[in-house]
Motif scaffolding. Structure first.
Motif: not given
Length: 363
Positions: A229-237
Motif C-alpha cells: 500500500e501507499e500512504v501519504v506522510i501526513d496521513n501516516c502520522c
C-alpha cells in the motif's frame, strides 16, 4: 503477547538481505569476532561500558576495536570521524555506535551522515515494539520502519542562491529507491510480515517521491504474497497515533524515515528503548543507539543503556550468534519487566551501573 511479538522479529533465525556470510562460521562461541565500537559523545562511553559488561558476563565472543571522535576535522572525511575509524568498520564488517553529537550550524559535516555516506549504509532498520511489563499508551505495538539512508533531503547539497535565499536539493535515484524497496520486501518475507507500506508525499513532490513509489511498485510485483500500500506522510502520522496496529513494515525516503521512526519510538516509551541497525552493501552492519548524547547527565551514572544494548542484540543476530542474542535480550526484558531496577527515564531511580548489574544478574 508482547514478549511473543518481540521474539517474532528479534528472534528470527532467518538471515537478513545483507547477512555476513563469511562470518556465519563463527557462530561457535569459541572463536572471537572483531567488531568496531564507537562509544560516542556525552553518555555514550557510559552506556558503551554497559554493553561491554553485559557481553563479558554473557561470554559473548566479541573483541572490540574502539574508535573515538577526534577533536579536529579529518580532511579525508570532512568531519571529526577519522579515516582510520571508517576503515575499521569496512575491515570488520560489523560495528556498534553510541550517540554522536554534531554542533548545529557550525559548518561541520554531520558525524552520522559521514558514516552513512562513506560506508554506504543504505537502509536504517528500526524495530518498534512494546516491552513486556512496561506500560505505555499503546499495547502490543509491533512494526518496523525501514528508511532509505543515503539521499533525499539529507544529501547535504545546500547553497546560497542570492543573499537571504538558500536552496537545498532533494535527490532521489532509481538505484537507491530500488535497493531499499528490495530490502524492505525481502525483510517482510523472511520475517513473516504481511504488509509493506510505502510512505510518501508524491501528491506534492511528484517527480522525486513519484520515482520512489514507481520503484516500490516495481519491487512489490515480485512479492505477490506481501500486501502493498501507499500512504501519504501526513496521513501516516495521524494513523500511527490513532492505531499503530494498522501498519507492519514501513519503507520511506530519508527525511520521512527520520520523522516516522522517532514518532514510532514515542508510541512505546521513547528512543531510550528503541534498537536500530544500519545495513550496507557488501554485508556491513552498524548497529546504533538513535537517542541523543544527553550532555546534561553525562558522567553522572544516570543514563539508560537499553537502546544500545538492544541494538547490540541486533548486531549479534546479524552475526548469527542467536543463542547469545536471545540470552541478553531476555535478561534486558526481564529486568525492565521486573521493575525493581529502572533508570529515571523509565520511572525508576536506579543508576546506570545498578541497572547494568541487574541485567547481568538476569543472565
Amino acid at each position: 503477547m508482547a514478549s511473543q511479538l518481540l521474539r517474532r522479529f528479534l528472534g528470527r533465525r532467518s538471515s537478513q538481505v545483507s547477512s555476513l556470510s563469511d562470518l556465519r562460521t563463527f557462530s561457535s562461541v569459541s572463536t572471537p569476532i572483531r567488531a568496531t565500537l564507537f562509544p560516542g559523545d556525552g553518555i555514550g562511553p557510559e552506556i558503551a561500558d554497559s554493553v561491554k559488561q553485559v557481553f563479558s558476563a554473557a561470554e559473548v565472543p566479541i573483541e572490540w576495536e574502539e574508535h573515538y571522535v577526534g577533536d579536529t576535522i579529518d580532511p579525508r572525511t570532512q568531519s571529526f570521524l577519522t579515516w582510520e575509524s571508517l576503515e575499521s568498520v569496512r575491515r570488520n564488517g560489523v560495528g556498534l555506535k553510541g550517540p554522536m553529537a554534531t554542533p548545529i550550524g557550525k559548518g561541520h559535516r554531520s558525524l552520522n551522515l559521514t558514516l552513512r555516506k562513506e560506508l554506504n549504509l543504505y537502509a536504517n532498520v528500526r524495530p518498534c515494539y512494546s516491552l513486556p511489563g512496561y506500560k505505555t499508551r499503546y499495547d502490543n505495538v509491533d512494526l518496523i520502519t525501514i528508511r532509505e539512508n543515503t539521499e533525499g533531503e539529507y544529501s547535504g547539497l545546500e547553497h546560497q542562491v542570492v543573499r537571504g535565499v538558500v536552496e537545498s536539493l532533494k535527490i532521489i535515484t532509481r538505484q537507491a529507491s530500488l535497493r531499499v524497496a528490495e530490502y524492505a520486501f525481502h525483510y517482510a518475507k523472511t520475517h513473516g510480515r504481511e504488509r509493506v507500506s510505502a510512505i510518501h508525499k508524491a501528491n506534492i513532490m511528484q517527480k522525486t517521491d513519484g520515482l520512489f513509489l514507481k520503484c516500490c511498485r516495481e519491487v512489490a510485483e515480485k512479492y505477490p504474497e506481501i500486501t502493498y500500500e501507499e500512504v501519504v506522510i501526513d496521513n501516516c502520522c495521524m494513523m500511527l497515533v490513532k492505531n499503530p496496529a494498522l501498519f507492519d513494515v514501513l519503507v520511506m525516503p530519508n527525511l520521512y524515515g527520520d520523522i516516522i521512526s522517532d514518532l514510532c519510538a514515542g508510541l512505546v516509551g521513547g528512543l531510550g528503548l528503541t534498537p536500530s541497525c544500519n545495513i550496507g552493501e557488501g554485508g556491513i552492519a552498524l548497529a546504533e543507539a538513535v537517542h541523543g548524547s544527553a550532555p546534561d547527565i553525562a558522567g553522572k551514572n544516570l543514563a539508560n543503556p537499553t537502546a544500545l544494548l538492544l541494538s547490540a542484540v541486533t548486531m549479534l543476530r546479524h552475526l548469527e550468534l542467536n543463542d547469545k542474542a536471545e540470552q541478553i535480550q531476555n535478561a534486558i526484558l526481564n529486568t525492565v519487566a521486573e521493575g525493581k531496577y529502572r533508570t529515571a527515564d523509565l520511572g525508576g531511580s536506579s543508576s546506570t551501573s545498578d541497572f547494568t548489574k541487574a541485567i547481568c544478574d538476569h543472565l
